[in-house]
Design a protein around this motif. Structure first.
Motif, short mmCIF file in Angstrom:
data_model
loop_
_atom_site.label_atom_id
_atom_site.label_comp_id
_atom_site.label_asym_id
_atom_site.label_seq_id
_atom_site.Cartn_x
_atom_site.Cartn_y
_atom_site.Cartn_z
N PRO A 116 -10.36 13.19 -11.32
CA PRO A 116 -10.50 12.15 -10.29
C PRO A 116 -9.54 10.99 -10.59
CG PRO A 116 -12.44 12.21 -11.70
CD PRO A 116 -11.57 13.35 -12.11
N ILE A 117 -8.62 10.74 -9.69
CA ILE A 117 -7.57 9.76 -9.93
C ILE A 117 -8.12 8.35 -10.04
CG2 ILE A 117 -7.00 9.41 -7.50
CD1 ILE A 117 -4.04 9.33 -8.44
N ASP A 162 -5.47 2.96 -4.31
CA ASP A 162 -5.86 2.73 -2.93
C ASP A 162 -5.48 3.95 -2.12
OD1 ASP A 162 -6.86 1.32 -0.71
OD2 ASP A 162 -4.85 0.68 -0.17
N TYR A 163 -6.32 4.31 -1.16
CA TYR A 163 -6.04 5.44 -0.28
C TYR A 163 -5.85 4.94 1.13
CZ TYR A 163 -6.66 9.70 2.40
OH TYR A 163 -6.48 10.74 3.28
N ASN A 164 -4.71 5.28 1.73
CA ASN A 164 -4.39 4.91 3.10
C ASN A 164 -4.71 6.12 3.97
OD1 ASN A 164 -3.25 4.33 5.58
ND2 ASN A 164 -1.52 3.23 4.67
N ASP A 165 -5.81 6.03 4.71
CA ASP A 165 -6.27 7.16 5.53
C ASP A 165 -5.30 7.48 6.66
OD1 ASP A 165 -8.03 9.18 6.25
OD2 ASP A 165 -9.14 7.88 7.62
N ARG A 166 -4.68 6.46 7.21
CA ARG A 166 -3.77 6.67 8.34
C ARG A 166 -2.55 7.50 7.92
NH1 ARG A 166 -1.36 1.52 10.56
NH2 ARG A 166 -3.19 0.84 9.46
N ASN A 167 -1.97 7.18 6.76
CA ASN A 167 -0.78 7.89 6.28
C ASN A 167 -1.11 9.01 5.30
OD1 ASN A 167 0.67 6.02 7.73
ND2 ASN A 167 1.08 4.73 5.97
N ASN A 176 -1.09 1.42 -8.45
CA ASN A 176 -0.33 0.24 -8.86
C ASN A 176 -0.77 -0.17 -10.24
OD1 ASN A 176 1.18 -0.37 -6.35
ND2 ASN A 176 -0.89 -0.46 -5.53
N TYR A 177 0.20 -0.30 -11.12
CA TYR A 177 -0.08 -0.72 -12.48
C TYR A 177 0.74 -1.96 -12.76
CZ TYR A 177 -0.27 -0.92 -17.51
OH TYR A 177 -0.45 -1.34 -18.79
N PHE A 178 0.12 -2.97 -13.31
CA PHE A 178 0.80 -4.19 -13.65
C PHE A 178 0.92 -4.28 -15.17
CE2 PHE A 178 -1.75 -5.03 -9.83
CZ PHE A 178 -0.72 -5.24 -8.93
N GLY A 224 8.22 -16.12 4.80
CA GLY A 224 7.44 -14.90 4.82
C GLY A 224 6.84 -14.62 3.46
N ILE A 225 5.74 -13.96 3.47
CA ILE A 225 5.09 -13.56 2.22
C ILE A 225 4.97 -12.04 2.22
CG2 ILE A 225 3.00 -13.70 0.83
CD1 ILE A 225 2.43 -16.39 2.11
N TRP A 226 5.44 -11.45 1.15
CA TRP A 226 5.34 -10.01 0.96
C TRP A 226 4.74 -9.77 -0.42
CZ3 TRP A 226 6.92 -6.65 -2.74
CH2 TRP A 226 6.83 -5.30 -2.44
N GLY A 227 3.90 -8.78 -0.53
CA GLY A 227 3.35 -8.50 -1.84
C GLY A 227 2.23 -7.49 -1.81
N LEU A 228 1.62 -7.39 -2.93
CA LEU A 228 0.52 -6.45 -3.11
C LEU A 228 -0.77 -7.23 -3.22
CD1 LEU A 228 -0.30 -3.52 -3.71
CD2 LEU A 228 -0.06 -4.10 -6.10
#
Length: 121
Positions: A60-61, A73-78, A84-86, A116-120
């Motif tokens: 199990p991941i 995280d799982y994106n159901d749409r895609n 993500n590891y920091f 603009g703000i971009w990030g995780l």
């Protein structure tokens, strides 16, 4: 004799079609396993299972990544799984009321006259 041959042909047909239908199935086995992560034995919750399919182990991941300190995280749409590891030295913003929400790797950029703000998140 004709009834015997007819019955034999029907029996062979049913048996052959069952074998063809069964070839599309997957046989995987659940088996108990102990996880040792960075030298520490980790118990797995009952919600998770470890599979063995064709001599390969499927784990199990979410259990593995969270025990390694990463986020999944799982994106159901895609139908996409993101891990993500920091690095250990990176500060993450967290909220005590919502311990599963983390803020990190946020980038600000100029877009025309707007910021603009971009990030995780």
């Amino acid at each position: 004799m004709k009834k015997f041959l007819l019955g034999l042909v029907c029996g062979i047909t049913v048996t052959a079609s069952t074998a063809v239908y069964a070839s599309d199935t997957i046989q995987a086995y659940l088996f108990p396993v102990r996880y040792q992560i960075n030298g520490e034995i980790k118990g797995m919750e009952k919600d998770y299972s470890t599979l063995n399919y064709n001599g390969h182990v499927y784990v199990p991941i979410r259990f593995i990544t969270e025990n390694l300190g990463a986020f999944v995280d799982y994106n159901d749409r895609n139908t996409e799984i993101k891990v993500n590891y920091f690095p250990a030295g990176m500060d993450l913003l967290t909220d005590n009321k919502y311990p599963n929400i983390h803020f990190g790797i946020i980038d600000l950029y100029l877009d025309g006259g707007y910021t603009g703000i971009w990030g995780l998140v």
